[in-house]
Enzyme design. Structure first.
Site, PDB file in Angstrom:
ATOM      1  CG  HIS A 206       0.118  -0.049   2.168  1.00  0.00           C
ATOM      2  ND1 HIS A 206       0.204  -0.496   3.374  1.00  0.00           N
ATOM      3  CD2 HIS A 206       0.188   1.216   3.566  1.00  0.00           C
ATOM      4  CE1 HIS A 206       1.135  -0.622   4.228  1.00  0.00           C
ATOM      5  NE2 HIS A 206       0.574   0.387   4.088  1.00  0.00           N
ATOM      6  CG  HIS A 263       5.689   1.169   2.346  1.00  0.00           C
ATOM      7  ND1 HIS A 263       4.405   1.978   2.189  1.00  0.00           N
ATOM      8  CD2 HIS A 263       4.871   1.050   3.964  1.00  0.00           C
ATOM      9  CE1 HIS A 263       3.897   2.918   3.368  1.00  0.00           C
ATOM     10  NE2 HIS A 263       3.847   1.855   4.356  1.00  0.00           N
ATOM     11  NE  ARG A 273       8.198  -4.474  10.899  1.00  0.00           N
ATOM     12  CZ  ARG A 273       9.667  -3.661  10.606  1.00  0.00           C
ATOM     13  NH1 ARG A 273      10.832  -3.846  10.795  1.00  0.00           N
ATOM     14  NH2 ARG A 273       9.190  -2.220  10.326  1.00  0.00           N
TER      15      ARG A 273
END
Length: 335
Positions: A206, A263, A273
């Site tokens: 997006h 990205h 993460r």
């Protein structure tokens, strides 16, 4: 739902796509905020990549590590406790589902309102249900990142030779700025090892609709950007630095000179993460249109005139991977 202590088997998220690993990209522009040439380097990076890494940024490392610890404390709560902060409206806690249009990912997140002019009951509930240290960690971090974002935008204006130099930063410093803050957690998924090292999509491809986004993550990889030739590359993580994304609104305000970066984030099999993103948006009533001082004589706007509210509303109705600006180009997009 994502349960951290016992990650769900892959058949529980069969709708989430997997991807082959990509090569690590070592060409990400790195810009020192104290470099006398920073204004020129920022514009060059935004023209070529729509993305750069920022060092010597002035945000205390303590603010980053404290907020990361608070975020992990929340995400490690029992699922029933986290669910009290959801479902997102869009603010609050969400898991797996991204938006309301069918996008899914191996992710759980908190989206928080940081505009004092807007009352978000979900955001208030998140702060009330968690220790005061959580609210303080969010506030300290966001205030420091906002100041840094203002400086980046003012250097960008200097590099673009537009005046006044706060023509961009004022949209974020405005008391009605429609900005928000997001904490993302991508749990490890050990079952991925059975798929020969493939990665699960954590957050699908997006662009960000706002003016700029400021990202900081822990030292776990996963972020990828799409280069101008369509190649996807992995961005090496750096927990002491920030990554700056050009958003769609800034692309329009520069009439396409600076381009928003596509990205995505992939989740891995072994390490979680954690990322924190400040999305700097203008007031809802702000007209998003190319700055007159950036248009050459006789140059016309590539975009129809629209307000941030109109674009934001349209973006919320779209899928992540949709080319959202296509609806607002003067000639209908073919891609």
């Amino acid at each position: 739902m994502v349960v951290l202590s016992q990650p769900a088997a892959l058949d529980h998220c069969s709708l989430i796509k997997t991807c082959k690993p990509t090569s690590v990209f070592t060409g990400i522009p790195v810009i020192d905020l104290n470099d006398p040439e920073a204004k020129t380097l920022i514009v060059k990076a935004c023209e070529e990549y729509g993305f750069f890494k920022l060092v010597n940024h002035g945000v205390p490392l303590e603010f980053m590590t404290r907020l990361e610890a608070e975020a992990l404390r929340f995400f490690n709560l029992p699922q029933s406790e986290k669910d009290k902060a959801g479902p997102p409206d869009p603010f609050g806690y969400g898991s797996k589902r991204i938006g309301s249009n069918g996008d899914v990912g191996w992710i759980e997140y908190l989206l928080l309102n940081i505009n004092p002019q807007v009352t978000s009951l979900k955001t208030l509930n998140v702060f009330q249900e968690n220790p005061e240290t959580f609210r303080r960690a969010v506030n300290d971090y966001v205030m420091a990142v906002k100041r840094m974002a203002f400086e980046v935008l003012e250097l960008m204006a200097d590099g673009l030779k537009i005046e006044p130099r706060n023509v961009l930063s004022r949209l974020l410093s405005d008391e009605k700025s429609d900005s928000c803050f997001r904490l993302n957690h991508y749990p490890p998924c050990p079952e991925l090892q059975a798929l020969g090292g493939r990665n699960l999509t954590g957050f699908g491809e997006h662009t960000d609709p706002q003016i700029i986004s400021v990202l900081r993550s822990n030292n776990t990889s996963g972020l990828q950007i799409c280069l101008r030739d369509g190649t996807w590359v992995s961005v090496p993580p750096d927990q002491t630095s920030f990554f700056i994304n050009v958003g769609d609104s800034l692309q329009v305000m520069t009439n396409g000179r600076l381009r928003s970066v596509k990205h995505r984030v992939l989740a891995g099999s072994m390490k979680s993460r954690v990322s924190m993103i400040y999305f700097g948006g203008p007031p809802l009533s702000e007209k998003i249109t190319p700055l007159a001082s950036l248009l050459a004589e006789g140059e016309e706007s590539l975009y129809k005139e629209f307000t941030w509210w109109e674009y934001k509303t349209s973006a919320y109705k779209s899928r992540l991977a949709d080319y959202r600006l296509g609806l607002f180009e003067k000639t209908a997009s073919t891609g």
